[in-house]
Scaffold this motif. Structure first.
Motif, PDB file in Angstrom:
ATOM      1  N   ALA A 183       0.821  -1.223   0.000  1.00 60.93           N
ATOM      2  CA  ALA A 183       0.000   0.000   0.000  1.00 60.93           C
ATOM      3  C   ALA A 183       0.849   1.265   0.000  1.00 60.93           C
TER       4      ALA A 183
ATOM      5  N   ASP B 107      -0.482   4.447  -1.742  1.00 61.94           N
ATOM      6  CA  ASP B 107      -1.846   4.881  -1.453  1.00 61.94           C
ATOM      7  C   ASP B 107      -1.866   5.853  -0.274  1.00 61.94           C
TER       8      ASP B 107
ATOM      9  N   PRO C 297      -4.898   3.922   2.441  1.00 65.99           N
ATOM     10  CA  PRO C 297      -5.261   2.545   2.093  1.00 65.99           C
ATOM     11  C   PRO C 297      -6.352   1.999   2.993  1.00 65.99           C
TER      12      PRO C 297
ATOM     13  N   GLY D 151     -15.605   0.194   0.481  1.00 68.39           N
ATOM     14  CA  GLY D 151     -15.079   0.244  -0.885  1.00 68.39           C
ATOM     15  C   GLY D 151     -14.085  -0.873  -1.118  1.00 68.39           C
ATOM     16  N   ARG D 152     -13.404  -0.806  -2.264  1.00 65.53           N
ATOM     17  CA  ARG D 152     -12.395  -1.813  -2.568  1.00 65.53           C
ATOM     18  C   ARG D 152     -11.221  -1.699  -1.605  1.00 65.53           C
TER      19      ARG D 152
ATOM     20  N   HIS E  56      -7.218  -2.378  -0.263  1.00 68.97           N
ATOM     21  CA  HIS E  56      -5.826  -2.454  -0.708  1.00 68.97           C
ATOM     22  C   HIS E  56      -5.115  -3.666  -0.114  1.00 68.97           C
TER      23      HIS E  56
ATOM     24  N   LEU F 175     -10.519  -6.802  -3.745  1.00 62.19           N
ATOM     25  CA  LEU F 175      -9.230  -6.116  -3.721  1.00 62.19           C
ATOM     26  C   LEU F 175      -9.026  -5.251  -4.961  1.00 62.19           C
ATOM     27  N   HIS F 176      -8.312  -4.130  -4.779  1.00 61.61           N
ATOM     28  CA  HIS F 176      -7.817  -3.369  -5.914  1.00 61.61           C
ATOM     29  C   HIS F 176      -6.813  -4.220  -6.698  1.00 61.61           C
ATOM     30  N   PRO F 177      -6.644  -3.979  -7.991  1.00 60.77           N
ATOM     31  CA  PRO F 177      -5.521  -4.595  -8.712  1.00 60.77           C
ATOM     32  C   PRO F 177      -4.214  -4.248  -8.006  1.00 60.77           C
TER      33      PRO F 177
ATOM     34  N   GLY G 222      -3.598  -5.360  -5.094  1.00 62.47           N
ATOM     35  CA  GLY G 222      -3.871  -5.557  -3.676  1.00 62.47           C
ATOM     36  C   GLY G 222      -3.384  -6.915  -3.205  1.00 62.47           C
TER      37      GLY G 222
ATOM     38  N   ARG H 101      -3.256  -9.763  -6.193  1.00 62.46           N
ATOM     39  CA  ARG H 101      -4.184  -9.696  -7.313  1.00 62.46           C
ATOM     40  C   ARG H 101      -3.498  -8.989  -8.470  1.00 62.46           C
TER      41      ARG H 101
END
Length: 252
Positions: free
Chosen positions: A43, A46, A49, A113-114, A116, A143-145, A147, A251
């Motif tokens: 993260a 970010d 995160p 939300g998505r 991290h 997960l975020h890409p 993540g 991911r």
């Protein structure tokens, strides 16, 4: 008159929880540091995160990650009303606790939300394989890409002689340290059940039909296979001490 559970009392129960958990998580403090290292790296780009700790109990790992990443939003997810209440009173300034049953169809709904990063320690071993397989798919999708999923647990080795060696390594470490906790899982729960301040929370546990869980017996290799099957493109072990392992899955 019903006795109220105070923050001080909750803190005492959480500290006793953390002590007895050292019986089941070899090199627990180092394991927590490794998890936080993985999350911090994943993260690093970010500004805020979003992180979830699955099967968080009273929030020990979640609070550790929150302290390491004070700019992060850390959510602890569990379905045990007693452990959630203790966590909210003791770690509520650092961690947002969510009452949800991991592996259920809608457990991700309360998340803002998505994510991290998703972490877990000494928790996912109680899920049956079919449920764990679905959970890994749900985590991948939320997960975020880029993540990361981090699962730390006492994981079996595939080959029995290696399994026995890893258990010996873990046992040797604890014998050298000489600070084995005096309280185990069963005695912690027995003592907590005798505290009248926790009576209503135990009643809710009974209503939810919660128990201590059991071990699914899955090897570290099988966990990694299920992670890849769920869609994670990079999977592996980032740390191990005896049978205490930290697995990470990214991911793509």
């Amino acid at each position: 008159m019903e006795q109220q559970l105070t923050a001080d009392a909750a803190g005492a129960w959480v500290r006793r929880w953390e002590s007895q958990q050292r019986l089941y998580a070899t090199a627990r403090a180092e394991r927590f540091d490794v998890i936080a290292d993985v999350v911090a790296h994943a993260a690093r780009a970010d500004a805020e995160p979003l992180i979830a700790d699955l099967g968080c109990g009273p929030g020990s790992l979640a609070a550790h990650v929150a302290a390491r990443l004070p700019h992060a939003r850390v959510h602890g997810v569990d379905h045990d009303p007693l452990l959630l209440a203790l966590g909210r009173l003791h770690h509520g300034e650092r961690v947002h606790f969510i009452d949800a049953q991991i592996g259920a169809d809608d457990w991700t709904a309360p998340l803002p939300g998505r994510l991290h990063a998703v972490v877990s320690t000494t928790a996912l071993h109680y899920l049956p394989q079919a449920v764990l397989e679905g959970l890994y798919e749900q985590v991948h999708d939320v997960l975020h890409p880029g993540g990361v999923l981090v699962n730390a647990d006492h994981l079996f080795q595939q080959d029995t002689p290696i399994r026995r060696l890893s258990e010996a390594v873990a046992g040797g470490r604890e014998a050298r340290r000489g600070d084995r906790p005096h309280e185990d899982w069963a005695s912690w729960w027995s003592a907590a059940a005798a505290d009248p301040r926790l009576a209503a929370l135990f009643a809710e546990r009974r209503r939810r039909s919660l128990d201590g869980g059991s071990d699914n017996g899955l090897t570290a290799q099988r966990h990694m296979e299920l992670m890849r099957k769920a869609g994670f493109t990079a999977v592996g072990s980032v740390w191990q001490y005896g049978h205490s392992c930290v697995l990470a899955a990214v991911r793509g």
